[in-house]
Design an enzyme around this catalytic site. Structure first.
Site, mmCIF file in Angstrom:
data_model
loop_
_atom_site.group_PDB
_atom_site.id
_atom_site.type_symbol
_atom_site.label_atom_id
_atom_site.label_comp_id
_atom_site.label_asym_id
_atom_site.label_seq_id
_atom_site.Cartn_x
_atom_site.Cartn_y
_atom_site.Cartn_z
ATOM 1 N N PRO A 26 0.837 -1.205 0.000
ATOM 2 C CA PRO A 26 0.000 0.000 0.000
ATOM 3 C C PRO A 26 0.871 1.253 0.000
ATOM 4 C CG PRO A 26 0.021 -1.019 2.167
ATOM 5 C CD PRO A 26 0.717 -1.972 1.253
ATOM 6 N N THR A 28 0.463 5.685 -0.255
ATOM 7 C CA THR A 28 -0.398 6.859 -0.324
ATOM 8 C C THR A 28 -0.269 7.505 -1.699
ATOM 9 O OG1 THR A 28 -0.159 7.237 2.040
ATOM 10 C CG2 THR A 28 -0.894 9.100 0.708
ATOM 11 N N GLN A 104 -6.819 -1.751 1.964
ATOM 12 C CA GLN A 104 -6.248 -1.380 3.252
ATOM 13 C C GLN A 104 -7.158 -0.351 3.925
ATOM 14 O OE1 GLN A 104 -2.876 1.314 4.111
ATOM 15 N NE2 GLN A 104 -1.801 -0.517 4.823
ATOM 16 N N TYR A 184 -0.465 5.730 12.496
ATOM 17 C CA TYR A 184 -1.880 6.071 12.363
ATOM 18 C C TYR A 184 -2.633 5.580 13.611
ATOM 19 C CZ TYR A 184 -0.497 7.338 7.651
ATOM 20 O OH TYR A 184 0.130 7.925 6.580
ATOM 21 N N ARG A 232 -1.352 -4.659 9.092
ATOM 22 C CA ARG A 232 0.001 -4.140 8.865
ATOM 23 C C ARG A 232 0.529 -3.565 10.168
ATOM 24 N NH1 ARG A 232 2.992 0.017 4.670
ATOM 25 N NH2 ARG A 232 4.211 -1.627 3.688
ATOM 26 N N GLY A 325 7.137 -1.651 -2.592
ATOM 27 C CA GLY A 325 6.584 -0.310 -2.646
ATOM 28 C C GLY A 325 7.277 0.502 -3.715
ATOM 29 N N THR A 326 8.365 1.181 -3.342
ATOM 30 C CA THR A 326 9.093 1.968 -4.332
ATOM 31 C C THR A 326 9.634 1.086 -5.452
ATOM 32 O OG1 THR A 326 11.101 1.822 -2.981
ATOM 33 C CG2 THR A 326 9.712 3.777 -2.690
#
Length: 364
Positions: A26, A28, A104, A184, A232, A325-326
């Site tokens: 995931p 953003t 997610q 979060y 996660r 991710g990246t």
């Protein structure tokens, strides 16, 4: 499959059999419409990973209620009938190209920096996160001091996660991942320095885990047994990237042991380096700790686009899957490239918010 056959064998995840060990992490994206509706550029973004050979895609964080959960402007939601309908073309596109898609579910809590539904943030205690808001995601300056959540606020959070899980099912997702990482809301409850409550949701680690544990059961009941249910977990936070659990491996044992007693199908851990020691020199990686103490399937994340690193985690039994991710941003066809022995492209920081409207299906 080149020199890494262990990365390309089938493996169960919940009720589904994944075709290989690669998932998209995931990330953003702040690419939804202002009202949280998913759109066609998001469909192009997600579909390219399915076409690129990933077994499953985990969505960006999706907000769960119209109260305090939204974390970023242009973040997608799963609250309304319109939200549900807007996600269906995306879930269908991913599945039509041979991959699963997992939603997610995220509540930003005090780390919110953009919410069309509320100008106020809410958290376990009236303590602002460290650091400053992320400018490349539209924020600026320090995080505001959130209001301390009431019992009613906590009940609303639980209802929001359960409702979003049911909405994810209607939208065609194959599963849901509860966002308990990166600072979060659920991670805020877990973190003693952000949670000074004196009720049953504060104090001991078990109390600070209470909301997270209750949400796992609520989500599982709402989603049903034929959907994947994961969570996660991380040490680091968006607002405090150097944060570590104060008691290191002992905290890891307590946290992952509790999670192992729930109906979760997997734990998804993320660290700066997915194979490195997470609790000091010579200690376990976060993935290895999650696997040992929970006994559940583990997805590892953290610079694992190098197939040698990914293979070492799978071969050692420290993880069952890896998420990119990246590495996936730079190589949306990473599984296909690795299977053919091709080199991967290096990630460039400007790709973090590459205009999604410019992504074309031909870019595979």
């Amino acid at each position: 499959m080149g020199n890494y056959p262990e990365l390309f064998d089938e493996q169960l995840l919940g009720p589904y059999k994944l075709k290989n060990r690669f998932l998209v992490s995931p990330m953003t994206r702040i690419s939804a419409d202002e009202d949280g509706m998913a759109n066609s550029r998001m469909a192009r973004y997600y579909k390219r990973y399915a076409k690129g050979g990933f077994a499953a895609v985990i969505s960006e964080g999706i907000y769960t209620d119209n109260l305090y959960s939204q974390g970023y402007l242009n973040q997608p939601g799963l609250v309304s009938a319109g939200h549900i309908a807007s996600w269906r073309p995306i879930t269908e596109a991913v599945q039509d190209h041979g991959a699963l898609i997992i939603a997610q579910l995220m509540h930003a809590g005090g780390q919110s920096q953009g919410n069309i539904h509320s100008k106020q943030t809410a958290a376990p205690s009236a303590i602002s996160p460290k650091g400053e808001q992320l400018e490349f995601y539209g924020g600026s300056g320090p995080y505001p001091v959130p209001k301390e959540m009431s019992e009613q606020d906590i009940a609303d959070v639980k209802r929001g996660f359960a409702a979003a899980a049911m909405n994810a099912r209607q939208a065609g997702f194959n599963g849901v991942e509860i966002h308990g990482a990166n600072g979060y809301l659920l991670d805020q409850f877990l973190t003693a320095s952000l949670n000074e409550r004196e009720d049953s949701y504060g104090g001991s680690l078990q109390n600070r885990m209470r909301l997270l544990m209750e949400i796992i059961y609520d989500v599982q009941q709402a989603a049903g047994n034929d959907m994947i249910i994961g969570i996660r977990i991380s040490q680091a936070k968006v607002s405090d990237p150097n944060y570590k659990w104060p008691h290191g491996d002992k905290d890891a044992e307590a946290i992952f042991s509790l999670l192992g007693k729930t109906p979760l199908d997997y734990i998804h851990v993320t660290d700066a380096n997915g194979t490195a020691s997470s609790f000091g020199d010579g200690s376990k990686s976060l993935a290895a700790a999650a696997k040992e103490y929970s006994g559940l399937p583990v997805i590892a994340n953290g610079q694992l686009q190098d197939p040698r690193k990914a293979s070492s985690l799978i071969s050692s039994g420290d993880a069952d899957f890896v998420s990119l991710g990246t590495g996936a941003l730079a190589n949306p066809d990473a599984p296909k490239r690795i299977s053919k022995g091709k080199n991967l492209e290096a990630f460039s920081p400007e790709e973090i918010l590459m205009p999604l409207a410019h992504i074309k299906d031909s870019e595979l």
